[in-house]
Design an enzyme around this catalytic site. Structure first.
Site, mmCIF file in Angstrom:
data_model
loop_
_atom_site.group_PDB
_atom_site.id
_atom_site.type_symbol
_atom_site.label_atom_id
_atom_site.label_comp_id
_atom_site.label_asym_id
_atom_site.label_seq_id
_atom_site.Cartn_x
_atom_site.Cartn_y
_atom_site.Cartn_z
ATOM 1 N N HIS A 38 0.833 -1.201 0.000
ATOM 2 C CA HIS A 38 0.000 0.000 0.000
ATOM 3 C C HIS A 38 0.866 1.249 0.000
ATOM 4 C CE1 HIS A 38 -3.162 2.684 2.088
ATOM 5 N NE2 HIS A 38 -3.355 2.683 0.789
ATOM 6 N N GLU A 79 2.771 0.317 3.411
ATOM 7 C CA GLU A 79 2.243 -0.707 4.318
ATOM 8 C C GLU A 79 2.308 -2.037 3.559
ATOM 9 O OE1 GLU A 79 -1.063 1.477 7.146
ATOM 10 O OE2 GLU A 79 -1.606 1.202 5.061
ATOM 11 N N ASN A 89 -5.178 4.373 6.896
ATOM 12 C CA ASN A 89 -6.516 4.769 6.447
ATOM 13 C C ASN A 89 -7.573 4.578 7.527
ATOM 14 O OD1 ASN A 89 -5.569 5.625 4.037
ATOM 15 N ND2 ASN A 89 -6.188 3.828 2.863
HETATM 16 N N1 CAA Z 1 4.102 13.521 -8.088
HETATM 17 C C1 CAA Z 1 5.436 13.573 -7.952
HETATM 18 N N2 CAA Z 1 6.053 14.469 -7.146
HETATM 19 C C2 CAA Z 1 5.282 15.356 -6.505
HETATM 20 C C3 CAA Z 1 3.893 15.369 -6.608
HETATM 21 C C4 CAA Z 1 3.293 14.397 -7.443
HETATM 22 N N3 CAA Z 1 1.977 14.309 -7.597
HETATM 23 N N4 CAA Z 1 3.403 16.366 -5.830
HETATM 24 C C5 CAA Z 1 4.455 16.957 -5.258
HETATM 25 N N5 CAA Z 1 5.586 16.340 -5.661
HETATM 26 C C6 CAA Z 1 6.958 16.638 -5.257
HETATM 27 C C7 CAA Z 1 7.420 17.955 -5.796
HETATM 28 O O1 CAA Z 1 7.958 17.810 -7.090
HETATM 29 C C8 CAA Z 1 8.460 18.350 -4.772
HETATM 30 O O2 CAA Z 1 9.638 17.615 -5.018
HETATM 31 P P1 CAA Z 1 11.091 18.271 -4.772
HETATM 32 O O3 CAA Z 1 11.114 18.689 -3.323
HETATM 33 O O4 CAA Z 1 12.013 17.132 -5.070
HETATM 34 O O5 CAA Z 1 11.215 19.401 -5.715
HETATM 35 C C9 CAA Z 1 7.886 17.821 -3.454
HETATM 36 O O6 CAA Z 1 6.975 16.776 -3.826
HETATM 37 C C10 CAA Z 1 7.131 18.879 -2.678
HETATM 38 O O7 CAA Z 1 6.156 19.419 -3.561
HETATM 39 P P2 CAA Z 1 5.556 20.883 -3.496
HETATM 40 O O8 CAA Z 1 6.590 21.820 -2.954
HETATM 41 O O9 CAA Z 1 4.936 21.197 -4.805
HETATM 42 O O10 CAA Z 1 4.344 20.743 -2.562
HETATM 43 P P3 CAA Z 1 4.233 20.613 -1.022
HETATM 44 O O11 CAA Z 1 5.477 20.953 -0.274
HETATM 45 O O12 CAA Z 1 3.013 21.354 -0.726
HETATM 46 O O13 CAA Z 1 3.988 19.051 -0.812
HETATM 47 C C11 CAA Z 1 2.689 17.114 -0.700
HETATM 48 C C12 CAA Z 1 3.000 18.376 -1.491
HETATM 49 C C13 CAA Z 1 3.927 16.229 -0.640
HETATM 50 C C14 CAA Z 1 1.588 16.391 -1.432
HETATM 51 C C15 CAA Z 1 2.271 17.535 0.759
HETATM 52 O O14 CAA Z 1 1.251 18.479 0.700
HETATM 53 C C16 CAA Z 1 1.791 16.377 1.585
HETATM 54 O O15 CAA Z 1 2.572 15.639 2.172
HETATM 55 N N6 CAA Z 1 0.441 16.201 1.686
HETATM 56 C C17 CAA Z 1 -0.171 15.107 2.419
HETATM 57 C C18 CAA Z 1 -0.418 13.979 1.457
HETATM 58 C C19 CAA Z 1 -1.009 12.772 2.134
HETATM 59 O O16 CAA Z 1 -1.528 12.796 3.248
HETATM 60 N N7 CAA Z 1 -0.971 11.620 1.417
HETATM 61 C C20 CAA Z 1 -1.591 10.410 1.884
HETATM 62 C C21 CAA Z 1 -3.028 10.347 1.412
HETATM 63 S S1 CAA Z 1 -3.852 8.881 1.933
HETATM 64 C C22 CAA Z 1 -3.306 7.714 0.860
HETATM 65 O O17 CAA Z 1 -2.585 7.964 -0.061
HETATM 66 C C23 CAA Z 1 -3.753 6.322 1.129
HETATM 67 C C24 CAA Z 1 -4.990 5.910 0.468
HETATM 68 O O18 CAA Z 1 -5.182 4.702 0.376
HETATM 69 C C25 CAA Z 1 -5.983 6.845 -0.031
HETATM 70 P P1 NAD Z 2 -7.761 5.890 -10.425
HETATM 71 O O1 NAD Z 2 -9.201 5.854 -10.667
HETATM 72 O O2 NAD Z 2 -7.024 7.175 -10.516
HETATM 73 O O3 NAD Z 2 -7.032 4.872 -11.433
HETATM 74 C C1 NAD Z 2 -7.455 3.563 -11.658
HETATM 75 C C2 NAD Z 2 -7.040 3.187 -13.073
HETATM 76 O O4 NAD Z 2 -7.254 1.798 -13.256
HETATM 77 C C3 NAD Z 2 -7.849 3.896 -14.141
HETATM 78 O O5 NAD Z 2 -6.967 4.605 -14.990
HETATM 79 C C4 NAD Z 2 -8.578 2.776 -14.878
HETATM 80 O O6 NAD Z 2 -8.698 2.991 -16.267
HETATM 81 C C5 NAD Z 2 -7.678 1.602 -14.597
HETATM 82 N N1 NAD Z 2 -8.337 0.296 -14.693
HETATM 83 C C6 NAD Z 2 -9.579 -0.044 -14.306
HETATM 84 N N2 NAD Z 2 -9.787 -1.360 -14.518
HETATM 85 C C7 NAD Z 2 -8.652 -1.840 -15.056
HETATM 86 C C8 NAD Z 2 -8.254 -3.129 -15.502
HETATM 87 N N3 NAD Z 2 -9.045 -4.176 -15.379
HETATM 88 N N4 NAD Z 2 -7.023 -3.262 -16.026
HETATM 89 C C9 NAD Z 2 -6.185 -2.206 -16.134
HETATM 90 N N5 NAD Z 2 -6.513 -0.965 -15.713
HETATM 91 C C10 NAD Z 2 -7.730 -0.792 -15.166
HETATM 92 O O7 NAD Z 2 -7.520 5.207 -9.011
HETATM 93 P P2 NAD Z 2 -6.315 5.418 -7.999
HETATM 94 O O8 NAD Z 2 -6.615 6.578 -7.151
HETATM 95 O O9 NAD Z 2 -5.034 5.338 -8.724
HETATM 96 O O10 NAD Z 2 -6.500 4.120 -7.088
HETATM 97 C C11 NAD Z 2 -6.083 2.847 -7.523
HETATM 98 C C12 NAD Z 2 -6.012 1.902 -6.320
HETATM 99 O O11 NAD Z 2 -5.046 2.435 -5.406
HETATM 100 C C13 NAD Z 2 -7.312 1.779 -5.541
HETATM 101 O O12 NAD Z 2 -7.405 0.488 -5.009
HETATM 102 C C14 NAD Z 2 -7.148 2.812 -4.445
HETATM 103 O O13 NAD Z 2 -7.929 2.543 -3.322
HETATM 104 C C15 NAD Z 2 -5.678 2.665 -4.138
HETATM 105 N N6 NAD Z 2 -5.030 3.850 -3.546
HETATM 106 C C16 NAD Z 2 -5.419 5.096 -3.920
HETATM 107 C C17 NAD Z 2 -4.782 6.193 -3.351
HETATM 108 C C18 NAD Z 2 -5.163 7.596 -3.738
HETATM 109 O O14 NAD Z 2 -4.780 8.518 -3.020
HETATM 110 N N7 NAD Z 2 -5.896 7.812 -4.818
HETATM 111 C C19 NAD Z 2 -3.751 6.003 -2.428
HETATM 112 C C20 NAD Z 2 -3.356 4.698 -2.099
HETATM 113 C C21 NAD Z 2 -4.023 3.626 -2.652
#
Ligand code: CAA
Ligand code: NAD
Length: 510
Positions: free
Chosen positions: A149, A161, A199
């Site tokens: 993860h 994770e 999460n």
């Molecule tokens: N892709 C690649 N690099 C990225 C990026 C992206 N989408 N966004 C930012 N960066 C890089 C930048 O290029 C920069 O790199 P350098 O220092 O090497 O130049 C660095 O990250 C910092 O970027 P910024 O200065 O533009 O932006 P910031 O300082 O505001 O940081 C952030 C941006 C890292 C996203 C920060 O806001 C942050 O840590 N946010 C919290 C994000 C978070 O909580 N993530 C977890 C979400 S939950 C999850 O992911 C799990 C799930 O299952 C849903």
């Molecule tokens: P997203 O919707 O941005 O991307 C998913 C992609 O999968 C799409 O481009 C879709 O076209 C493609 N897809 C769907 N079915 C497919 C198949 N059978 N074969 C190949 N490609 C296929 O979703 P996301 O945000 O990248 O999330 C992807 C996974 O990662 C989910 O399980 C999500 O929970 C997990 N995740 C998401 C985040 C987040 O911050 N968005 C962070 C950690 C984990």
């Protein structure tokens, strides 16, 4: 080290399936490590979109001087984009699945992988919350399925994770942990429980923020500012929800709700409405914020700062001296400060305590329509603190604007909150601290692991249990009890271990 562990050097070819928000970042990360990547999408159009995102990310790194043109071209040369799953995974040592958070899609894909992959290919899912055991149990070789993860943005956030099911042999988990380290990440090994560690703590907090918005506790900007300026987090919760994608947020909350029940996880109705309207956040251009109009991202919803500043304010001082500094700041700007309200007074300031209603102090002060409570919050990371301006519902229509104008004049970093226990910062934070204690209490993770996971996964400056210790367990219990009393929601009842630690004055982190 467990014997029979496949070393990261033996994982040379990785198939990443789904090139959306996460898959494109994971593919970039793996290709940067020198491995070959099969980047797989469902069709040509999604493949082009995913590859465009990956190109843009690398171009940004080149633009920032972090990568040379030649290095970018080498990374891209290692990536083979395809919309043919079977061909893409045929030679893979490892598959990382990152398709949408829907069990039926994942199961259908893993059925395909059963047919198309070598028997020794490790299958990792990047699911945020779904049961990896259920995915593994439905496949031919369940022992090779595990969770890997990553956190968004995948190239940046340091945590992975590594999730084992009851079927996963320790060697597979160890290989994935070693590989994560080789990719520059810090792995934590966790068991298969909905939401894993991060999460399960992050999403009830994000959901709570949506509830605060939909119940008009504050504006979206102030809710976000409460988290950044008040807690020192890198992003506000509504901005983070938009970054993750609201469809994914909803799917995660639904899984957590099905697993744990209770109001903390039941998706806020506003989240469902935004998804129904296909407003999925940053990736669709609009969610809680509108990314198609960048000027709306920073402008405050109501420009309170432009209201006239009152010529005289009454400041009801506390014996503890909490408002003394504020009195000095106001006087320094030429505004008269009176000890009690009179007919000349434009605004009445009282000290606000997140455990008590400002309303009672407002009634005691005698001019309740003009009262604003002030609560100062130290973010604790040497960033400037935050002032919560708390308004009982009985205040006059212009009081919020006057209070905000005064805050702007004296240079306070302020948010406006309705008069509900916990206000904004402590309501959001302390409910999460309670969840973190429950996770420790139930034997799911140690306090140190919880803190490290939140710091590396979500950029917290300090983990929730360290912040809890700094706030004081008794204080946290007091605010949670007030939130419980005001809402009747059992989710805010302090968990038994927190109440125990408060009584015994014990810290969670030594
Ligand atoms: N892709 C690649 N690099 C990225 C990026 C992206 N989408 N966004 C930012 N960066 C890089 C930048 O290029 C920069 O790199 P350098 O220092 O090497 O130049 C660095 O990250 C910092 O970027 P910024 O200065 O533009 O932006 P910031 O300082 O505001 O940081 C952030 C941006 C890292 C996203 C920060 O806001 C942050 O840590 N946010 C919290 C994000 C978070 O909580 N993530 C977890 C979400 S939950 C999850 O992911 C799990 C799930 O299952 C849903
Ligand atoms: P997203 O919707 O941005 O991307 C998913 C992609 O999968 C799409 O481009 C879709 O076209 C493609 N897809 C769907 N079915 C497919 C198949 N059978 N074969 C190949 N490609 C296929 O979703 P996301 O945000 O990248 O999330 C992807 C996974 O990662 C989910 O399980 C999500 O929970 C997990 N995740 C998401 C985040 C987040 O911050 N968005 C962070 C950690 C984990």
């Amino acid at each position: 080290m467990t014997s029979g562990v496949i070393q990261p050097t033996d994982i040379r070819e990785v198939a990443v399936i789904g090139l959306g928000l996460m898959g494109s970042g994971i593919a970039e990360l793996v290709a940067r490590s020198g491995r070959r990547v099969d980047a797989i999408e469902i069709d040509r159009s999604f493949l082009d979109q995913g590859m465009a995102r990956l190109h843009a990310s690398l171009d940004k790194a080149v633009g920032r001087g972090k990568l040379t043109d030649a290095a970018r071209d080498e990374i891209l040369a290692r990536i083979r984009p395809t919309d043919d799953v079977a061909a893409g995974v045929a030679d893979a040592d490892l598959v990382i699945e990152a398709i949408p958070e829907r069990m039926e899609l994942k199961k259908a894909l893993f059925d395909q992988l059963d047919e198309a992959c070598r028997a020794d290919t490790i299958l990792a899912t990047n699911t945020s919350s779904l049961s990896i055991t259920e995915i593994a149990g439905g496949t031919r070789y369940g022992a090779r399925v595990a969770g890997m993860h990553f956190f968004n943005p995948a190239p940046v956030m340091k945590l992975v994770e590594v999730i084992s099911t009851v079927l996963t042999p320790p060697e597979i988990a160890e290989t994935l942990a070693l590989l994560s380290s080789d990719l520059g990440k810090t792995p934590v090994q966790v068991s298969d429980r909905a939401g894993f560690v991060v999460n399960a703590l992050l999403f009830p907090y994000l959901n709570h923020a949506i509830r605060l918005l939909e119940t008009a506790q504050a504006t979206r900007e102030d809710i976000d500012k409460a988290a950044t300026a008040g807690l020192g987090l890198p992003m506000g919760p509504l901005t983070l929800l938009d970054l993750v994608g609201l469809d994914t947020d909803l799917a995660i909350l639904e899984t957590l709700q099905a697993e744990f029940g209770g109001s903390r996880y039941a998706p806020a109705p506003l989240l469902r409405k935004l998804c129904d309207a296909r407003l999925f956040g940053r990736k669709s251009g609009r969610g809680f914020y509108d990314y198609r109009r960048p000027s709306t991202l920073t402008a405050p919803a109501e420009d309170h700062g432009r209201a006239p500043v009152p010529a005289e304010v009454a400041l009801i001082r506390e014996q503890d001296g909490r408002l003394d500094e504020l009195a000095g700041q106001i006087t320094a700007t030429g505004i008269r400060v009176a000890p009690q309200p009179s007919d000349e007074t434009g605004l009445v300031i009282v000290a606000a305590d997140p455990r008590h209603r400002v309303l009672d102090a407002a009634l005691a002060a005698g001019h309740p329509a003009d009262v604003v409570g002030v609560h100062f919050v130290e973010s604790g990371n040497r960033k400037p603190g935050l002032a919560e301006l708390v308004l009982p519902d009985i205040t006059a229509a212009g009081t919020a604007a006057k209070a905000a104008a005064l805050a702007a004049r004296i240079g306070l970093n302020a948010v406006i909150s309705r008069d509900r226990p916990g206000f904004l910062v402590e309501a959001l934070a302390y409910a999460q601290f309670n969840d973190a204690v429950r996770m420790f209490q139930d034997g799911c993770a140690s306090p140190a692991d919880i803190d490290i996971a939140m710091m590396l996964g979500c950029g917290y400056p300090r983990g929730p249990l360290q912040m809890l210790d700094e706030a004081g367990a008794a204080n946290v219990v007091g605010v949670l009890e007030a939130m419980h009393a005001a809402t009747g929601d059992p989710a805010f009842t302090p968990v038994p271990l927190l109440a125990e630690y408060a009584t015994a004055r014990t810290r969670f982190r030594q």
